[in-house]
Motif scaffolding. Sequence first.
Motif, PDB file in Angstrom:
ATOM      1  N   GLU A   1       0.842  -1.184   0.000  1.00 53.86           N
ATOM      2  CA  GLU A   1       0.000   0.000   0.000  1.00 53.86           C
ATOM      3  C   GLU A   1       0.890   1.252   0.000  1.00 53.86           C
ATOM      4  O   GLU A   1       2.089   1.171   0.279  1.00 53.86           O
ATOM      5  N   ASN A   2       0.311   2.386  -0.310  1.00 47.30           N
ATOM      6  CA  ASN A   2       1.067   3.630  -0.308  1.00 47.30           C
ATOM      7  C   ASN A   2       1.247   4.098   1.140  1.00 47.30           C
ATOM      8  O   ASN A   2       0.268   4.421   1.810  1.00 47.30           O
ATOM      9  N   PRO A   3       2.485   4.139   1.650  1.00 43.29           N
ATOM     10  CA  PRO A   3       2.689   4.504   3.056  1.00 43.29           C
ATOM     11  C   PRO A   3       2.395   5.970   3.341  1.00 43.29           C
ATOM     12  O   PRO A   3       2.300   6.365   4.508  1.00 43.29           O
ATOM     13  N   TYR A   4       2.225   6.767   2.289  1.00 44.42           N
ATOM     14  CA  TYR A   4       1.949   8.192   2.465  1.00 44.42           C
ATOM     15  C   TYR A   4       0.456   8.484   2.437  1.00 44.42           C
ATOM     16  O   TYR A   4       0.041   9.644   2.444  1.00 44.42           O
ATOM     17  N   GLY A   5      -0.340   7.424   2.399  1.00 40.28           N
ATOM     18  CA  GLY A   5      -1.781   7.587   2.495  1.00 40.28           C
ATOM     19  C   GLY A   5      -2.444   7.926   1.180  1.00 40.28           C
ATOM     20  O   GLY A   5      -2.143   7.338   0.144  1.00 40.28           O
ATOM     21  N   THR A   6      -3.338   8.894   1.217  1.00 34.70           N
ATOM     22  CA  THR A   6      -4.167   9.263   0.076  1.00 34.70           C
ATOM     23  C   THR A   6      -4.175  10.776  -0.070  1.00 34.70           C
ATOM     24  O   THR A   6      -4.024  11.502   0.914  1.00 34.70           O
ATOM     25  N   SER A   7      -4.368  11.246  -1.283  1.00 40.76           N
ATOM     26  CA  SER A   7      -4.441  12.686  -1.520  1.00 40.76           C
ATOM     27  C   SER A   7      -5.535  13.324  -0.665  1.00 40.76           C
ATOM     28  O   SER A   7      -6.640  12.775  -0.547  1.00 40.76           O
ATOM     29  N   PRO A   8      -5.280  14.492  -0.086  1.00 41.28           N
ATOM     30  CA  PRO A   8      -6.315  15.220   0.674  1.00 41.28           C
ATOM     31  C   PRO A   8      -7.543  15.524  -0.184  1.00 41.28           C
ATOM     32  O   PRO A   8      -8.646  15.667   0.350  1.00 41.28           O
ATOM     33  N   HIS A   9      -7.355  15.606  -1.504  1.00 37.65           N
ATOM     34  CA  HIS A   9      -8.492  15.850  -2.395  1.00 37.65           C
ATOM     35  C   HIS A   9      -9.545  14.751  -2.237  1.00 37.65           C
ATOM     36  O   HIS A   9     -10.747  15.017  -2.298  1.00 37.65           O
TER      37      HIS A   9
ATOM     38  N   ASP B   1       0.206  15.638  -8.258  1.00 39.53           N
ATOM     39  CA  ASP B   1       1.383  16.030  -7.474  1.00 39.53           C
ATOM     40  C   ASP B   1       1.575  15.074  -6.296  1.00 39.53           C
ATOM     41  O   ASP B   1       2.716  14.769  -5.917  1.00 39.53           O
ATOM     42  N   PHE B   2       0.456  14.612  -5.708  1.00 41.25           N
ATOM     43  CA  PHE B   2       0.543  13.640  -4.621  1.00 41.25           C
ATOM     44  C   PHE B   2       1.217  12.359  -5.105  1.00 41.25           C
ATOM     45  O   PHE B   2       2.079  11.793  -4.423  1.00 41.25           O
ATOM     46  N   VAL B   3       0.825  11.902  -6.281  1.00 39.88           N
ATOM     47  CA  VAL B   3       1.429  10.696  -6.860  1.00 39.88           C
ATOM     48  C   VAL B   3       2.913  10.920  -7.102  1.00 39.88           C
ATOM     49  O   VAL B   3       3.755  10.068  -6.762  1.00 39.88           O
ATOM     50  N   ASP B   4       3.272  12.071  -7.664  1.00 38.77           N
ATOM     51  CA  ASP B   4       4.676  12.378  -7.953  1.00 38.77           C
ATOM     52  C   ASP B   4       5.514  12.384  -6.673  1.00 38.77           C
ATOM     53  O   ASP B   4       6.639  11.862  -6.651  1.00 38.77           O
ATOM     54  N   ARG B   5       4.965  12.953  -5.617  1.00 34.29           N
ATOM     55  CA  ARG B   5       5.703  12.984  -4.343  1.00 34.29           C
ATOM     56  C   ARG B   5       5.879  11.576  -3.783  1.00 34.29           C
ATOM     57  O   ARG B   5       6.944  11.227  -3.255  1.00 34.29           O
ATOM     58  N   SER B   6       4.839  10.772  -3.873  1.00 31.09           N
ATOM     59  CA  SER B   6       4.913   9.391  -3.391  1.00 31.09           C
ATOM     60  C   SER B   6       5.978   8.602  -4.146  1.00 31.09           C
ATOM     61  O   SER B   6       6.762   7.857  -3.562  1.00 31.09           O
ATOM     62  N   VAL B   7       5.970   8.768  -5.465  1.00 27.57           N
ATOM     63  CA  VAL B   7       6.913   8.038  -6.316  1.00 27.57           C
ATOM     64  C   VAL B   7       8.348   8.485  -6.042  1.00 27.57           C
ATOM     65  O   VAL B   7       9.266   7.664  -5.952  1.00 27.57           O
ATOM     66  N   SER B   8       8.556   9.796  -5.901  1.00 23.82           N
ATOM     67  CA  SER B   8       9.893  10.324  -5.625  1.00 23.82           C
ATOM     68  C   SER B   8      10.415   9.826  -4.278  1.00 23.82           C
ATOM     69  O   SER B   8      11.575   9.401  -4.162  1.00 23.82           O
ATOM     70  N   SER B   9       9.573   9.855  -3.270  1.00 22.85           N
ATOM     71  CA  SER B   9       9.969   9.376  -1.935  1.00 22.85           C
ATOM     72  C   SER B   9      10.283   7.890  -1.971  1.00 22.85           C
ATOM     73  O   SER B   9      11.236   7.425  -1.332  1.00 22.85           O
ATOM     74  N   ASN B  10       9.490   7.137  -2.711  1.00 19.80           N
ATOM     75  CA  ASN B  10       9.706   5.696  -2.830  1.00 19.80           C
ATOM     76  C   ASN B  10      11.074   5.399  -3.446  1.00 19.80           C
ATOM     77  O   ASN B  10      11.815   4.546  -2.957  1.00 19.80           O
ATOM     78  N   ALA B  11      11.416   6.103  -4.520  1.00 16.55           N
ATOM     79  CA  ALA B  11      12.705   5.886  -5.190  1.00 16.55           C
ATOM     80  C   ALA B  11      13.858   6.221  -4.253  1.00 16.55           C
ATOM     81  O   ALA B  11      14.878   5.507  -4.216  1.00 16.55           O
ATOM     82  N   HIS B  12      13.699   7.287  -3.481  1.00 19.68           N
ATOM     83  CA  HIS B  12      14.747   7.689  -2.540  1.00 19.68           C
ATOM     84  C   HIS B  12      14.941   6.639  -1.449  1.00 19.68           C
ATOM     85  O   HIS B  12      16.082   6.268  -1.110  1.00 19.68           O
ATOM     86  N   GLU B  13      13.836   6.132  -0.906  1.00 21.89           N
ATOM     87  CA  GLU B  13      13.925   5.151   0.170  1.00 21.89           C
ATOM     88  C   GLU B  13      14.416   3.791  -0.344  1.00 21.89           C
ATOM     89  O   GLU B  13      15.085   3.051   0.388  1.00 21.89           O
ATOM     90  N   LEU B  14      14.089   3.462  -1.592  1.00 21.15           N
ATOM     91  CA  LEU B  14      14.582   2.209  -2.170  1.00 21.15           C
ATOM     92  C   LEU B  14      16.109   2.187  -2.188  1.00 21.15           C
ATOM     93  O   LEU B  14      16.732   1.146  -1.934  1.00 21.15           O
ATOM     94  N   GLN B  15      16.714   3.315  -2.490  1.00 24.08           N
ATOM     95  CA  GLN B  15      18.182   3.384  -2.504  1.00 24.08           C
ATOM     96  C   GLN B  15      18.761   3.043  -1.133  1.00 24.08           C
ATOM     97  O   GLN B  15      19.813   2.405  -1.032  1.00 24.08           O
ATOM     98  N   LYS B  16      18.085   3.437  -0.086  1.00 23.49           N
ATOM     99  CA  LYS B  16      18.538   3.106   1.274  1.00 23.49           C
ATOM    100  C   LYS B  16      18.450   1.599   1.519  1.00 23.49           C
ATOM    101  O   LYS B  16      19.319   1.020   2.189  1.00 23.49           O
ATOM    102  N   PHE B  17      17.391   0.967   0.979  1.00 28.15           N
ATOM    103  CA  PHE B  17      17.286  -0.484   1.091  1.00 28.15           C
ATOM    104  C   PHE B  17      18.467  -1.156   0.392  1.00 28.15           C
ATOM    105  O   PHE B  17      19.049  -2.108   0.915  1.00 28.15           O
TER     106      PHE B  17
END
Length: 360
Positions: free
Chosen positions: A40-48, A270-286
């Motif tokens: 699931e998306n750990p950042y939840g859902t768009s406020p919209h 924009d919510f999707v873009d932020r989720s995707v960007s954060s995911n890519a960043h955290e994957l590198q840490k894995f």
Amino acid sequence: MNVKVRPQLLTMKAYAPGKSSEEVQREYGLDKIVKLASNENPYGTSPHVSKVISSMENFAIYPDGAATVLRKKVAKYTGVKEDQLIFSSGLDELIQIISKALLDENSNTVMATGTFPQYRHNAVVQNAEIREVPLQDGRHDLQAMAKEVDDDTKVVWICNPNNPTGTYVNDKELGQFLQSVPSHVLVVLDEAYYEYVTAQDYPETIPLLDQYDNLMVLRTFSKAFGLAAFRIGYGIGAASFIQQLEVVRLPFNTSMLAQKAAIAALEDLDFVDRSVSSNAHELQKFYEICTRHNINFYPSQGNFIFISIPGKESAEVFQYLLERGYTVRPFPNGIRITVGTKEENSELFDIIEKMVLVKH
């Protein structure tokens, strides 16, 4: 009981969800549970989405069975015509619709071993022959899969990126495969994690639909859009074939809530873009933590990572993490971990490091 189900159903087990977070919390006396088992998306859902849903009313009427407004939105988002779309209660239902429409005891279907289990599950229900080809280094072996196709093959399933390994079929490989598959065979590309992909050679499949009318692309709002609870996905294919699938679809299979949520989600990319960007960043840490401790892993194009720790059984790793408040998905040859938030991952890395450093 005298009522008998079809024989093949006796060989199957119903989907069994894991323990709820509340159950695990009580059982192990934990303050919190971090669920990293279902991608699931750990950042939840768009406020919209929350805003739209909270203002909804008139729940006594049936939803729009044609998903008219959502259909227009998705057609614009994907760049396809409205009659090329079919909507479903998550991709699970769409896989079931395709299987019901095409598979029977006189047909066969080709898929990988080590991929999304619903392809196989529905083929068994339809009593079709199942031809499975093992993954090679976590990836689909398309050449071997092509060799399994014959006159009785109805569907080939390709999960791209693959669940649970996170690997992908690139554009060159897919192109060669599509050229080799007979036109009577439906090729289904399950792109549930499409929005998370960062690989430059990942295939853009929408343009291929003009070239191959036996191609179908599946996508969902459950992952990057954060709408898993609403259960809404969609398929894209040749308009004539989509109309035939519509015969199998239940009349009101997507709820009013799901349609409204998906529409709202598409208005906040924009919510999707932020989720995707954060995911890519955290994957590198894995990748870094796995490399540092010699943990086997597959580079992932999804919001999850598949790992195996040398010398430790997956069940052992699963239990160790569970007792410390982290739920993941175990497999015979490793575990799949959803990429969480920065805070969740940081704590998980500490737990994994302690586990691998334990001397037996």
